[in-house]
Design a protein around this motif. Sequence first.
Motif, PDB file in Angstrom:
ATOM      1  N   VAL A 151     -18.101 -37.572   7.340  1.00 60.42           N
ATOM      2  CA  VAL A 151     -18.296 -37.549   5.896  1.00 60.42           C
ATOM      3  C   VAL A 151     -18.482 -36.102   5.465  1.00 60.42           C
ATOM      4  N   TYR A 206     -14.801 -39.571   3.388  1.00 61.40           N
ATOM      5  CA  TYR A 206     -15.250 -40.231   4.609  1.00 61.40           C
ATOM      6  C   TYR A 206     -14.043 -40.867   5.288  1.00 61.40           C
ATOM      7  N   ASP A 265     -12.689 -44.325   7.463  1.00 60.67           N
ATOM      8  CA  ASP A 265     -13.054 -45.716   7.755  1.00 60.67           C
ATOM      9  C   ASP A 265     -12.953 -45.982   9.250  1.00 60.67           C
ATOM     10  N   LEU A 282     -21.368 -42.042  -0.777  1.00 56.85           N
ATOM     11  CA  LEU A 282     -21.128 -41.927   0.664  1.00 56.85           C
ATOM     12  C   LEU A 282     -22.087 -42.813   1.459  1.00 56.85           C
ATOM     13  N   GLN A 311     -20.792 -46.368   1.224  1.00 55.68           N
ATOM     14  CA  GLN A 311     -19.599 -46.621   2.047  1.00 55.68           C
ATOM     15  C   GLN A 311     -19.957 -46.678   3.538  1.00 55.68           C
ATOM     16  N   LYS A 312     -20.835 -45.804   3.999  1.00 53.59           N
ATOM     17  CA  LYS A 312     -21.247 -45.810   5.401  1.00 53.59           C
ATOM     18  C   LYS A 312     -21.982 -47.109   5.746  1.00 53.59           C
ATOM     19  N   ALA A 347     -20.841 -50.009   8.435  1.00 52.85           N
ATOM     20  CA  ALA A 347     -21.753 -50.378   9.527  1.00 52.85           C
ATOM     21  C   ALA A 347     -22.063 -51.866   9.533  1.00 52.85           C
ATOM     22  N   TRP A 384     -17.296 -53.502   4.421  1.00 54.92           N
ATOM     23  CA  TRP A 384     -16.419 -52.513   3.781  1.00 54.92           C
ATOM     24  C   TRP A 384     -15.056 -53.136   3.487  1.00 54.92           C
TER      25      TRP A 384
END
Length: 361
Positions: free
Chosen positions: A2, A16, A18, A38, A41-42, A46, A50
Amino acid sequence: MVSLKQRPNGVWRARYRDQDNKEHSKHFKTKREGEAWLVEQKAAIATGQWASPAAGRIMWDEWVSRWLEMQVWADGSVTSAITSTSSVPWRQKSIRDVKSGDVQLWVTHEADRGLAPSTIRTRLNYVHMAFRVSVDNQVIPRSPASRTKAPRQRKKSVTMRILTADQVAAALEAAGEFRLFVAVCAFAGLRLGEAAGLQAGDIDFERNTISVRRQVLGTSIPSTNVGPPKAGSERDIFVPRELIDMLAGDKKLSPDTLLFRTPLGHLYNRNNAGHEWRKIRVLLGFDDEVKLHTLRHTFASNLIASGSDVVTVQRALGHSQPSITLDVYSHLWPSAEDKTRSATPTFMGHVRGLRAPCGLH
């Protein structure tokens, strides 16, 4: 990986990668907004929530077509799914742009135009399934239908029709060539499609059983086809020896020969079998509420009256869950109050019949 960098024009660019190592980026006016995006999205990557921003651009109708190709449903379920998913107002909208408010508003409008609560619930269920699979396939991050409220279904007074023994006998007498079809519905509790799909090999003349392994689907001759029964409906039904004797004339048929066909050689379906039953109904003066399916209700009521428990009735009828049987037939079982009323006098009569002290007599 990221990154968050400020560009010469003052805008912050967040980037970032994927799980497939593909890069995604978005621009923000402030650093705080970029950092928050960010983190979101992370966390989604995880937790497996997503979804690709590009994937969500697919139109609803296009997604539904792809979703239906994944299913292994019978034709009837596919037809219901198409009807349900085609009734929404966002058919030409990107699936990612459908909001929870859109789904709730659609449900409300369906109720306002007089659709039955049970029908709305069925349609919402199919729409929710389509959204849920899109989440599983990372098309959208979450289903906008997950919290949609369907209208409550008011309890109705039970008006189930049950035929008497005399009425069933009269129906058999009036049925003519359709007599055996009526008999397997009345004495084995088969659904119309299950009776139409019976083959000679499904009759066990030694064990007095009928096996349900298929059903006829469709409402017209061009659309009629033979398929598997409803999920969980495969079963062996113990039937009276008299019914087996009625079917004994088909012993010489090859096992895969269908037992019932119209005089013109067609398979029976909802329309032509219903037509045969309507002729019987008119001849006997039955009202319109007495349908061919009434024979199945009559079969179930006789099982219950003979003392059969819910699981026994469930298996005989081919319901996938006992709860389905109770939803339809719970009013036919004696209530706790009924049992108390009958049990206590029986017990008291037994006690009074004994030599009792203290002037109990």
